[in-house]
Design a protein around this motif. Sequence first.
Motif, mmCIF file in Angstrom:
data_model
loop_
_atom_site.group_PDB
_atom_site.id
_atom_site.type_symbol
_atom_site.label_atom_id
_atom_site.label_comp_id
_atom_site.label_asym_id
_atom_site.label_seq_id
_atom_site.Cartn_x
_atom_site.Cartn_y
_atom_site.Cartn_z
ATOM 1 N N SER A 164 0.806 -1.106 0.247
ATOM 2 C CA SER A 164 -0.344 -0.289 0.985
ATOM 3 C C SER A 164 0.706 1.027 -0.084
ATOM 4 O O SER A 164 2.048 1.300 0.750
ATOM 5 C CB SER A 164 -0.770 0.234 1.278
ATOM 6 O OG SER A 164 -0.143 0.162 2.520
ATOM 7 N N SER B 45 -9.865 4.040 0.961
ATOM 8 C CA SER B 45 -8.719 3.987 1.237
ATOM 9 C C SER B 45 -7.317 2.972 1.178
ATOM 10 O O SER B 45 -7.487 1.986 2.251
ATOM 11 C CB SER B 45 -9.310 4.364 2.692
ATOM 12 O OG SER B 45 -9.456 5.284 3.183
ATOM 13 N N ASP C 187 -4.005 3.361 2.770
ATOM 14 C CA ASP C 187 -3.597 3.778 4.475
ATOM 15 C C ASP C 187 -3.992 2.126 4.922
ATOM 16 O O ASP C 187 -4.474 1.881 5.640
ATOM 17 C CB ASP C 187 -5.089 4.740 4.868
ATOM 18 C CG ASP C 187 -4.175 5.643 5.449
ATOM 19 O OD1 ASP C 187 -2.803 5.889 5.143
ATOM 20 O OD2 ASP C 187 -5.135 6.528 5.656
ATOM 21 N N ALA C 188 -3.865 0.961 3.632
ATOM 22 C CA ALA C 188 -4.726 0.191 3.939
ATOM 23 C C ALA C 188 -3.665 -0.454 5.003
ATOM 24 O O ALA C 188 -2.152 -0.393 5.339
ATOM 25 C CB ALA C 188 -3.966 -0.882 3.042
ATOM 26 N N ASP C 189 -5.065 -1.492 6.376
ATOM 27 C CA ASP C 189 -3.542 -2.280 7.621
ATOM 28 C C ASP C 189 -2.930 -3.855 7.254
ATOM 29 O O ASP C 189 -1.842 -4.134 7.564
ATOM 30 C CB ASP C 189 -4.596 -2.788 8.696
ATOM 31 C CG ASP C 189 -5.192 -1.478 9.095
ATOM 32 O OD1 ASP C 189 -6.116 -1.017 8.469
ATOM 33 O OD2 ASP C 189 -4.973 -1.207 10.101
ATOM 34 N N THR D 267 -8.719 -1.621 4.961
ATOM 35 C CA THR D 267 -8.692 -0.697 5.919
ATOM 36 C C THR D 267 -9.165 -0.667 7.025
ATOM 37 O O THR D 267 -9.970 -0.441 7.077
ATOM 38 C CB THR D 267 -8.546 0.411 5.120
ATOM 39 O OG1 THR D 267 -7.776 0.960 3.357
ATOM 40 C CG2 THR D 267 -7.883 1.695 5.930
ATOM 41 N N ARG E 122 -7.196 2.808 12.466
ATOM 42 C CA ARG E 122 -6.518 3.726 11.435
ATOM 43 C C ARG E 122 -7.352 4.383 10.748
ATOM 44 O O ARG E 122 -7.339 5.593 9.800
ATOM 45 C CB ARG E 122 -6.056 2.901 10.592
ATOM 46 C CG ARG E 122 -5.268 3.556 9.238
ATOM 47 C CD ARG E 122 -4.233 2.379 8.263
ATOM 48 N NE ARG E 122 -3.508 1.999 9.217
ATOM 49 C CZ ARG E 122 -2.263 2.043 9.089
ATOM 50 N NH1 ARG E 122 -1.640 2.879 8.100
ATOM 51 N NH2 ARG E 122 -1.544 1.315 9.705
ATOM 52 N N LYS E 123 -9.366 4.093 10.277
ATOM 53 C CA LYS E 123 -9.674 5.111 9.694
ATOM 54 C C LYS E 123 -11.050 5.143 10.313
ATOM 55 O O LYS E 123 -11.539 3.555 10.803
ATOM 56 C CB LYS E 123 -10.029 4.587 7.869
ATOM 57 C CG LYS E 123 -9.720 5.032 7.065
ATOM 58 C CD LYS E 123 -8.892 6.130 6.979
ATOM 59 C CE LYS E 123 -8.525 6.379 5.723
ATOM 60 N NZ LYS E 123 -8.264 8.121 5.662
ATOM 61 N N CYS F 153 -14.484 1.309 7.626
ATOM 62 C CA CYS F 153 -13.697 -0.154 7.640
ATOM 63 C C CYS F 153 -13.712 -0.475 6.117
ATOM 64 O O CYS F 153 -14.970 0.143 4.819
ATOM 65 C CB CYS F 153 -13.818 -0.984 7.810
ATOM 66 S SG CYS F 153 -13.559 -1.351 10.286
#
Length: 444
Positions: free
Chosen positions: A231, A262, A265-267, A282, A286-287, A290
Motif C-alpha cells: 500500500s 482508502s 492507508d491499508a492495514d 483498511t 486507522r480509519k 472500514c
Amino acid sequence: MGIQRDRVRFNVGGRVFETTATTLANAGRNSVFGAMFDDNWSLQSDATTTEHFIDRNPDCFAVILDLLRTGELYIPANVPEKLVYREALFYGVLDHVREAKWGPFDGNRLRLARSTTGRAPGDGTAIRAAPDGGCCVVHGSMVHVYDWMMEEHPPINLDYQRVNDAGWIDSGKIVISACERLGRGDGGLGLFNASNGELRYKFHVRHENQNKSFTAGALSFSSDHNLIFSSCKGRSNEYGIGVWDQITGKQTDFFYEPPGWSLGDADKLQWLQGTNCLLVSTLFPRKDNCYISLLDFRAKNMVWSWSDIGAPISDERRVRDAIAMEETSSVCVVNEYEDLGFMDLRSSAGSSVRWSSRSRLMKGGKMPDEPCYPKLALHQGQLFSSMNDSVSVFCGPDWVLTLRLRRSYGGSICDFSIGGDRLFALHSEENVFDVWETPPPPIL
C-alpha cells in the motif's frame, strides 16, 4: 543395484563410516550426497576409489547418518546441538533435521517451545515468520532477525526511520516498508539480506516517467514470491497499491485509489492464489470506517468490496482484522471481543457481516488495561485469532473453538505469525516473543 555396489565407505575427519547408497538417497538430490551420485545413485568416481574422505566433524556425521537411516534425531550429550545444525547445513540436510525435531504443523497440538527476550528497548510492534522456521521482529526503526535455531543475526537498522511492515521473500531475503526517506523518493521499500542486514536494492515508485515520493505500508507477496505488493500513500493525497518484481526490482503496476476508498492507508494485504486477486483491508482505528476490497490487477478493476459506511456500528461490531478464505469463498473478520464475522465473496456488491459469538472468550470478562487489537491468520485449514494474552484455534466448517494457546508473561499479544511449521506470538510488554511447535510423533 547389487548389494556390493550399494555399499559406500566414508572417512570423516579420520573416522571410518560404512553405509549404503540407499540410505544416502534419503538425503535427497540437493544434498552433498546427491552431488556424489548419478541419477541412479551410483557413485560418480573412479572405480578404484574405495573410501571417500570428508574433512568434517565425525561425531556430527554420525548423528546425521543415523538420521538418514532411521528418520529420528538423536544428539548425544557430548555433541553440541548447534554444531549438528551447522554440519547439517553443510551437507544440505537441514530440512531433515527440522522435520525430525518437530512434527508437521497442527494448531491443536502446539506446545510452547521457548520464549525469547528481544534485544531492543521498548515494545515490539510486529513479528513475521520465515519460511524456514526463523522470524523477524520489528521494533520502531529496527528489524531483528532470527534464524530457525533462534540465533540472532545482525539487525536491520533504518536509521530512526519507522518500519511499517516486513515480509520474507525466502529464508535469506527480507522486504521492509517505511516512509519514502528510505531512498529519498523511492517509495520507502527495500530488500535486505537476512544474514547480514545489508540493503540489496530499493524499489522505486514511478508514474509518467517520474519518481514519486510515497510512504509504503502493508506488504504482501504473490504465491511464487516474485511479485511484491505494498500500500502506498503519497504527499499529494495520492493513494494506491504498488507492484514490484522482486527479481529485477522494477515496478510492474500501480492501482490508484478509487474515489471514496482508502487503499493507501491499508492495514493488511493478502494475495489470493486461486483468483489471482489482492485483498486490501483498511480497518478501525486507522480509519473511522472500514474498507475491504478485492482487486484484480489484470482487469484493473475492484471486483468485490465492502464498507461499514451507513451501517449502524457499535463497538462490538468494529472490524479489527480481516482474512480471505478461498476454499469457502468468504472473508472472515473479527471484532475486539473475538466474535468472528463472515462475508460472502460471491456477492459482487459485497454483503453484510454474519456475526457469530460462539467463539467469544471474553464474554462478561474484564478487559486488560492496555488491550491489543485481535489479529487473524489462516493456516492449513485452521483459523487462528489472537485475543489479549492468548491465541485461539478454530476448526471445522463452523469454525468451532478447539484450543487456546496461552502464556501470561509479557502482557497482551500485539501480533502473531505462522510459518516454517511454527507459530510466533509477540507480546506487547517486556519485549518477549513465544515460539510454539508441534511435538514430533512418539517413537514406538
